[in-house]
Design an enzyme around this catalytic site. Sequence first.
Site, PDB file in Angstrom:
ATOM      1  N   ASP A 151      43.658 153.676  47.300  1.00  0.00           N
ATOM      2  CA  ASP A 151      42.792 153.785  48.477  1.00  0.00           C
ATOM      3  C   ASP A 151      43.202 152.807  49.573  1.00  0.00           C
ATOM      4  O   ASP A 151      43.137 153.126  50.761  1.00  0.00           O
ATOM      5  CB  ASP A 151      41.343 153.540  48.061  1.00  0.00           C
ATOM      6  CG  ASP A 151      40.342 154.043  49.079  1.00  0.00           C
ATOM      7  OD1 ASP A 151      40.764 154.514  50.145  1.00  0.00           O
ATOM      8  OD2 ASP A 151      39.133 153.967  48.809  1.00  0.00           O
TER       9      ASP A 151
ATOM     10  N   HIS B 186      31.725 153.098  44.476  1.00  0.00           N
ATOM     11  CA  HIS B 186      32.871 152.896  45.355  1.00  0.00           C
ATOM     12  C   HIS B 186      32.293 152.707  46.754  1.00  0.00           C
ATOM     13  O   HIS B 186      31.871 153.670  47.401  1.00  0.00           O
ATOM     14  CB  HIS B 186      33.792 154.126  45.285  1.00  0.00           C
ATOM     15  CG  HIS B 186      34.998 154.031  46.145  1.00  0.00           C
ATOM     16  ND1 HIS B 186      36.241 153.680  45.657  1.00  0.00           N
ATOM     17  CD2 HIS B 186      35.173 154.234  47.472  1.00  0.00           C
ATOM     18  CE1 HIS B 186      37.123 153.688  46.647  1.00  0.00           C
ATOM     19  NE2 HIS B 186      36.496 154.022  47.770  1.00  0.00           N
TER      20      HIS B 186
ATOM     21  N   HIS C   3      32.335 151.319  50.745  1.00  0.00           N
ATOM     22  CA  HIS C   3      33.118 150.954  51.914  1.00  0.00           C
ATOM     23  C   HIS C   3      32.328 149.966  52.765  1.00  0.00           C
ATOM     24  O   HIS C   3      31.101 149.916  52.703  1.00  0.00           O
ATOM     25  CB  HIS C   3      33.467 152.196  52.740  1.00  0.00           C
ATOM     26  CG  HIS C   3      34.513 153.051  52.123  1.00  0.00           C
ATOM     27  ND1 HIS C   3      35.110 154.109  52.775  1.00  0.00           N
ATOM     28  CD2 HIS C   3      35.103 153.013  50.903  1.00  0.00           C
ATOM     29  CE1 HIS C   3      36.007 154.678  51.990  1.00  0.00           C
ATOM     30  NE2 HIS C   3      36.015 154.033  50.848  1.00  0.00           N
TER      31      HIS C   3
ATOM     32  N   CYS D 135      38.971 156.576  53.964  1.00  0.00           N
ATOM     33  CA  CYS D 135      39.339 157.979  53.799  1.00  0.00           C
ATOM     34  C   CYS D 135      40.155 158.444  54.995  1.00  0.00           C
ATOM     35  O   CYS D 135      39.677 158.368  56.134  1.00  0.00           O
ATOM     36  CB  CYS D 135      38.081 158.846  53.665  1.00  0.00           C
ATOM     37  SG  CYS D 135      38.463 160.602  53.479  1.00  0.00           S
TER      38      CYS D 135
END
Length: 292
Positions: free
Chosen positions: A17, A208, A210, A241
Amino acid sequence: MENTKEDVLLQEVGPRDGLQNEPRVLSPEVRAKLIDSLAEAGLPRIQIGSFVNPRRVPQMAGTDRVWHLMCKHRGTRYSVLVLNDKGLDMALAAGIPHAEIYVSASRTHSMKNSGTSTEKALEGALRMIEHALSRGIGVTAGVMCAFGCFYEGAVPVEKVLEIVMEFEKFNPTDIALADTSGMAGPEEIRKVVRRVASLTGVDRLGLHLHDTRGRGKENLMEALQLGVRRFDTSVAGLGGCPFIPGAVGNISTEGTTKMLELLGYRTGIDNEKVIEASRSLARMLNEEAVES
């Protein structure tokens, strides 16, 4: 005096990522060295890359070579992200022991991320989960955009629950919820985690997160209060993303480790070594020649 510290498990996602949003493409050799340095720092789980279309995400080309170049530290769980049957077949052929399989709760994001609807993506994911488990490898089944979508706004928690209930029919190793758009606040974390944990048990649940809007720390704190003890982090806070404008920045491994230790939790991570890896990665991204 008895040690009452609780363990919090961090999974390093920087090699996947963290790098997929970077304009510079690092060679498999360099990525393997980064992964080894993170394993040496004590990261118990590392996502080493993904098997996706290299034309769409060129930063992940050569993930199978990365796997073969790595030292594979004992005690570290290595995984890859796969989005389709071809990706899973590549992971199985390489002998990678754990696959992460995600479905987006947002139809628009699903179309942009994997070129298919949520319903079709879920159908494929369930097939992959069953196949992977039958071949003896572990599976993390995850929901992207679990806390909201850049394109669609609020995502109904019922949609997230519907996906998780389908996952649970196959008993995957872990369940993960991703704040893919970076839209979550503590209220969303509380609402979704409570509902999903009632199905899965909080001990099997990972997040997960951000830090797109600078709320990563408070979201993690809320999750800790709810009993979550598994989180994805990225060295230097890199990542996001590539198919959502502005959805950049995971919660950083070094910052999260420091915060958890200050709060009295135990991670088993040598944060100085993580900081060294972070500095080395910055040099790589600035100096390493682009590999076509």
